[in-house]
Design an enzyme around this catalytic site. Sequence first.
Site, short mmCIF file in Angstrom:
data_model
loop_
_atom_site.label_atom_id
_atom_site.label_comp_id
_atom_site.label_asym_id
_atom_site.label_seq_id
_atom_site.Cartn_x
_atom_site.Cartn_y
_atom_site.Cartn_z
CG ASP A 78 -0.21 -0.04 2.57
OD1 ASP A 78 0.67 -0.73 2.68
OD2 ASP A 78 -0.58 0.66 3.53
CD GLU A 139 4.27 0.33 6.52
OE1 GLU A 139 5.10 0.60 7.26
OE2 GLU A 139 3.84 1.24 5.71
#
Length: 370
Positions: A78, A139
Site C-alpha cells: 500500500d 502498512e
Amino acid sequence: MVNRNRMVDEFVELVRIDSLSLKERQMCDTLKRKLTGLGYQPAEDDAGKKLGGQCGNIICTVKGSRDVPAVLITAHMDTVVPGIGKTPVIEGDIIKSDGTTILGGDDAAGIAVILETLKVIKEQGVSHGDIQIAFTIGEEMGLLGAKNLDYSRIYAKYGFILDSDGRIGCAAVKAPSQNKIHAVIKGKAAHAGMEPENGVSAFSIMADAISSMKLGRIDEETTANIGTVHGGVATNIVCDRVEIEGEARSRDESKLQAQTEHMRECFVKAAEKWGGKVEFISEIEYPAFNISRESEIVKILESAAADSGFAFEAVTTGGGSDTNIINSKGIQAVDLSVGMTKVHSVDEQISITDMENAVLFLISILKNIR
C-alpha cells in the site's frame, strides 16, 4: 548480475498501480501473477476479510537447496495519499514523482528489489536456504497487514524488511513503541452571541491542555505529537465537543508511559479548570524492537556487507514499520534501506543505483545465512 533495465521497468509498472491502503487488489493480483510466472505458488491470507480490505497479504515460499535457517523477506503493497494516478519521471539515475502525487517508492522499491533478487538468484543458480516472501497490506494505516499476517505459514528464523531510507548497507536495529492517543473533550454548548458565559468551550480546554503539554522531541528516545482535531458545528455556538488524535513514541517503555500519562494529565487538569470533562484513551499501536549488535542477524549483515563491498551501519529509527510486528512474533528482523528519499511527499524520489545495490546486498545476505 542485476538486470538494471528490467528492474526499472518493473518498478515503474508497480508505481503506476493505484494501491492505497486496503485498496491493494490490483497490486496483489499483479504480484501473484509475477510470482507464479517465476514458478512459485503464492497464496493470499484472510487479512483483507478481517480488515474490510480488497485483498489479503501475499505469502510465498521459495524452497532452497541449503540446510540453513529460513528467512522472511517483506515489503508492503500500500501507499499513502496523494497516490492516485502516480506518474514516475526518470531523469538520469533518479526516478521521481511528477510533483502532483507521491512516487510510491515506499514501498514499490522494496517490492521491485525483492522481485529482481528472486530473478537473479534463479538465473545465476545462487545457492540459498528457504526464502519466505510476504507482501503486506495496510502498512500505512498502522501495520495492519503484518498484525494480521497468517503466521502459521511462517517458519523463518530471520526477517529482512525492505522499507527504509538511507544509504544501502544501513539496517534499522532499533525502533520505538507507539501509543495511539484519542481524547474527547466535552464542554457545554451555548449561543455564542447571546449567552457565551453560559457555555464551556471545548476549544478553550483543548488550547489550555496543549499549551501546557510537552510535544515534539522530548529526548533522544521519545517524541510526541497532536495530529488531528475535529470539533465545532457553527460560529454562533460555543463548541461543546472536540475529538483529538495524537501519539507518543519512545524506545524506552517507562518513558513512553510517562509521556502518555503527562498528556492525559494535561487534558484532565484543563478540563477541571474550565468546568468540562475529558475522555482519554491510549492504546499501543506497535511495540519497540532492539536488536543487539552481538545478535546473529547483525553478524549476518556484517558479513554480507563485507562480501558485497558495502559499509554496514546499524541505525536507530524513530518510525514504525512491519519490522516492529515481525519482531514481536519471535522472528529476529531488521529494516533494510532501499534508498528511498522524501517519502510521503510529492518530492519523493529514488536512485536506480541504490535499488540495484539493494539487490546485491540482499543476495549477499542470502548467501551469508548460516
